[in-house]
Design an enzyme around this catalytic site. Sequence first.
Site, mmCIF file in Angstrom:
data_model
loop_
_atom_site.group_PDB
_atom_site.id
_atom_site.type_symbol
_atom_site.label_atom_id
_atom_site.label_comp_id
_atom_site.label_asym_id
_atom_site.label_seq_id
_atom_site.Cartn_x
_atom_site.Cartn_y
_atom_site.Cartn_z
ATOM 1 C CG HIS B 68 -0.360 0.042 2.523
ATOM 2 N ND1 HIS B 68 0.242 -1.055 3.082
ATOM 3 C CD2 HIS B 68 -0.230 1.051 3.424
ATOM 4 C CE1 HIS B 68 0.707 -0.726 4.287
ATOM 5 N NE2 HIS B 68 0.444 0.537 4.509
ATOM 6 C CG HIS B 70 0.404 4.255 4.999
ATOM 7 N ND1 HIS B 70 -0.378 3.506 5.831
ATOM 8 C CD2 HIS B 70 -0.265 5.411 4.794
ATOM 9 C CE1 HIS B 70 -1.462 4.195 6.136
ATOM 10 N NE2 HIS B 70 -1.423 5.347 5.505
ATOM 11 C CG ASP B 72 5.018 2.518 7.296
ATOM 12 O OD1 ASP B 72 4.187 2.944 6.472
ATOM 13 O OD2 ASP B 72 4.697 1.819 8.280
ATOM 14 C CG HIS B 73 4.068 -0.532 4.177
ATOM 15 N ND1 HIS B 73 4.047 -1.872 4.439
ATOM 16 C CD2 HIS B 73 3.692 0.091 5.315
ATOM 17 C CE1 HIS B 73 3.672 -2.071 5.696
ATOM 18 N NE2 HIS B 73 3.440 -0.895 6.251
ATOM 19 C CG HIS B 157 -3.714 -0.214 6.425
ATOM 20 N ND1 HIS B 157 -3.737 0.055 7.774
ATOM 21 C CD2 HIS B 157 -2.684 0.488 5.897
ATOM 22 C CE1 HIS B 157 -2.760 0.892 8.045
ATOM 23 N NE2 HIS B 157 -2.103 1.174 6.942
ATOM 24 C CG ASP B 178 0.509 -1.866 7.595
ATOM 25 O OD1 ASP B 178 1.259 -2.841 7.814
ATOM 26 O OD2 ASP B 178 0.841 -0.681 7.743
ATOM 27 C CD GLU B 203 -0.902 -4.715 10.640
ATOM 28 O OE1 GLU B 203 -0.233 -4.135 11.513
ATOM 29 O OE2 GLU B 203 -1.987 -4.305 10.209
#
Lengths: 629, 611
Positions: B68, B70, B72-73, B157, B178, B203
């Site tokens: 996805h 975000h 941090d991904h 998410h 997530d 996760e």
Amino acid sequence: MKLYCLSGHPTLPCNVLKFKSTTIMLDCGLDTTSVLNFLPLPLVHSPRLSKLPGWVSKDGTINLEKELKECAGRVFVDAQPEFCLPERELLDLSTIDVILISNYHCMMALPYITEHTGFTGTVYATEPTLQIGRLLMEELVNFMERVPKAQSATSWKNKEIQRMLPGPLKDAVDKELFGAVQVSPLSSGYSLGSSNWIIQSHHEKVSYVSGSSLLTTHPQPMDQSSLKNSDVLILTGLTQMPTANPDGMLGEFCSNLAMTIRAGGNVLVPCYSSGVIYDLLECLYQFIESANLGTTPFYFISPIANSSLEFSQIFAEWLCHNKQTKVYLPEPPFPHAELIQTNKLKHYPSIHGDFSSEFRQPCVVFTGHPSLRFGDVVHFMELWGKSSLNTIIFTEPDFSYLDALAPYQPLAMKCVYCPIDTRLNFHQVSKLLKEVQPLHVVCPEQYTQPPLTQSHRSDLMLELQPPPMPYRRCSVLNLPFRRRYERIYILPELANSLVPSEIKPGVSVATVSALLHSKDNKHTLQSVPKPPPMPPSKKRKRVIEEPPVALAPKPMLSGAVALEAFLATLQKHGITEVKVEETADGHILHLQAEDTLIQLEEDGTHIVCDSEPLRTTLRDLVLRFLQKL
Amino acid sequence: MPEIKVTPLGAGQDVGRSCILVSIGGKNIMLDCGMHMGYNDDRRFPDFSYITQNGRLTDFLDCLIISHFHLDHCGALPYMSEMVGYDGPIYMTHPTKAICPILLEDFRKITVDKKGETNFFTSQMIKDCMKKVIPLNLHQTVQVDDELEIKAYYAGHVLGAAMVHIKVGSESVVYTGDYNMTPDRHLGAAWIDKCRPDILISESTYATTIRDSKRCRERDFLKKVHESIERGGKVLIPVFALGRAQELCILLETFWERMNLKAPIYFSTGLTEKANHYYKLFITWTNQKIRKTFVQRNMFEFKHIKAFDRSYADNPGPMVVFATPGMLHAGQSLQIFKKWAGNEKNMVIMPGYCVQGTIGHKILNGQRKLEMEGRATLDVKLQVEYMSFSAHADAKGIMQLIRMAEPRNMLLVHGEAVKMEFLKGKIEQEFSIDCYMPANGETTTVTTNPSVPVDISLNLLKREMALGGPLPDPKKPRTMHGTLIMKENVSFMLVSSEQALKELGLNEHQLRFTCHVQLQDPHSDADTLHRIYTHLKSVLKGYTIQHLPDGTVIVESIVIKVSSSAEDSNTKVLLLSWSYQVKTWTLFLEGLPMQSKPGSSPNHLVIESLF
């Protein structure tokens, strides 16, 4: 494997495929061409239609004037229009497991199948097909119910449709059916969400090609390569206008439209509420300014006009690359959003209400139904038909425009015929088939001969080697492929216990004795469990009670026993006195001390021996030379 | 034994810079390629030198999958593909493909333009990297190559979030990214097939949390916002531009409408409107309710929520401001926070998880004095509230997903070690499966035991199935015998022995045995043979036993002849001939009617020789 053909209409197909243990219906098209034999259903009372003379046979003996009316030399039924349903007697439709839908035009007969046959399966269609198909059904019901006729002849009822939706309809994805076959949709490039289907097991592959297009319009391009290696390819939904070039037609559409408006006339475009209309609007979006039509109002009238326009914007996954890129920006993929925002395009649920007060002429009206038998278009025909300033432009290829116009004759308005059919033409399809090379092709019989009106055009038919298998309504075809293999899984424990031996370089064999488990059409093999030790006293009895099927049978043998090597082996085992006699087919070995004969031949060995221990020894020695299969 | 290896380069016992390497069936797959919000140095990105010390990554990876948008991904994506070097396929869903480059550009701007960092990826690199992206549709199997296939599932998410099932042969791994197992105001719940993967990589952000009902949390949130507004305070809600922001906007919008509130709600940055456009165009990824009603009323057109301008922060009176980013680590949310932190009437509501090292994390842990850049300190007087609105599965949700997918092994990432430990215990106890939680750079190896797919000849299969009677009991296993032909270790065919001979072009070699047995029997030769025949018939039911006119009895391939001994007519010589493969031997011998002559014991003899 069988194919039951329930519809004779090549672009509105309905076939049932029996494949392995599944029964799959491919499309569920409703043939609406029959409505052309009926009188139009006007939205407001039409004195002209109500004054049409009744039909009486020439000698006056048959009088059906209540039901049949005559107009300009043709006879029409004065009743609620009827449709031609898929055949329902050819097989028990309640046995159908799944229905696969390829595009939203090919699902209009669904309620008849899902509601009246005891059908308990599932219908699969892609998300856009499902949503837009639902809208088109609602529209059709709305057209019919708005103007009820006393003489009803249809089983289309709103309630049925409501019950059918959304119950068994499922979003189409790669699906496994009963563990037996895998079905997956492939983009077909014809309309928003349109798909061809692959139905396959591990060893067999059937491709169902229906309504596909190679032209770049709004939908995602057709996936051709996935059709490769098909055993059978079922081909339906080719273009109905093999001689009309869609691009040329689009150009003609624009120029006729502009000409009429400039001359002060109105333009009527009878069309479906989804599909080519998106392309027409996009074309006009680019054309309006250059043609100086900036002030001309464009109207789109349909009970589902708003929904259709909104839904078209949310299926980025199913659009062509250019439109996808726009969504990433993020902008609406279709420019009709801008036409609406700038008030150039207005949409209304019907001619009643807001439209009647906001309506300005000259204008362009997009409305249905393209058969001109029901829907708001009937009203515009009555309104504009008398003036030669006005023009009707036909763009949908499903109905003959002459037949469509027949009940409105005599007509003063101009008629322009610009059928836009983006589906594959014969040239494209033969190129496609050459590339994907299916073993067998099945198609409607119409595709195996030139069109009736153009019998000299041998290029307007399918010519293939081997020739395609034609079908017509009610045909039952035995599809020509034999299934020879099935996928089975050997569990790891058993796999590890197998002892392969090399027969030829690169080829090994191993004998397998195993327990076969079959569940949900999935087969697995696992090791035979060791039988529990039995009390010795009962052993004999047990053996008789349970025939030893669980025991591995002796393998088949292959190869030959070489004489010299065999003699050497015998010697190693202390058998030295051997007299060898040559025969026609091999040798006879006489083991003199043991009074035993061994007959060695190319394809057999015969041991004549009365002593059990020796026979066992000899057998094992012979087996060393042979391969076990 | 085949094995699957999993090595986290990021998100191993940590939250941030998710990046997990999976080796399965000879294929190497990278899952996510994120950045860490808690660091500004090298630790910001995953350590790709683990894969190779020098040179490009293309040769070492078969594909990269982004779950996805975000950061941090996906935050390290342009760095990985353009600066380290990777030209292979990158997979992500359509909404992720649309939104990811915008967030990356935003990230780049903050880092380079505001903080003045150099040696960072450029706008052009983001564009080049996105060109390598292949969009994924939900539930559509994508063949990466002949052996590797991937399939995406809805993860809930954020818009476009996906879980992915990776399969090579009969081995498979599921990576959740997530996910959220409970539908919220704008997204649906995660769902997956019972696909029984060898490993489920999940996760575990909320590994130890079991959240109270959504409704309670929403009520709490609204109450707190309302109270603060009533006493004239300002409410700051740090969010990421897409995701929770939209959910909370929908929540406040409906509340404002219902309560007829007048205090302004602002949404910071130009992203707002754009973000909402994405939601409108990708409405098929939202929850059912929104999808159903979008033609009549688009939930993402807000009446009460207006665009924020920097100057509004100093306006008197109450207001609610949604500002990015969500962890107060930079940007507008941090600026507003600094302005409002000194007034106890104000409130900051942290609606999501905060990574260690961020200001968000610090204030949530009760820190009241913050060191800012340039040695300044900031006294935090405003109210700090935490409301778990981030759409991660809680412990209950994770267990629910395990029940759905039925994995053989479990592997936890994207969480804190202590919490993971707890959940690991629970999983091992409840499901009796192994659960792993490797740290970054640590490899977990799971041995798989795949079954071997083989093509069985339909004739053989049907023959075996028919043996069970006309309607074989599907539950009852049947024994089958056949020959497995293996060609070049690639084609495996299971056929009957006869067909195997034919397939391989081999001739059959017949092996026969003959022996003579002497018996005492006073009858004539023909009578003796007939007695044997009738007796066999009574014993061997269901077998074809033939008595031929030439004086032989045949049972399967066993041939029996009788002749009298030359010396003694009471001594009969029984000639037995049989082939190697004969099946009915035992039964046949059981059926023999007469006693053998002492010493030559043929029954015993033959039994021994054959079994």
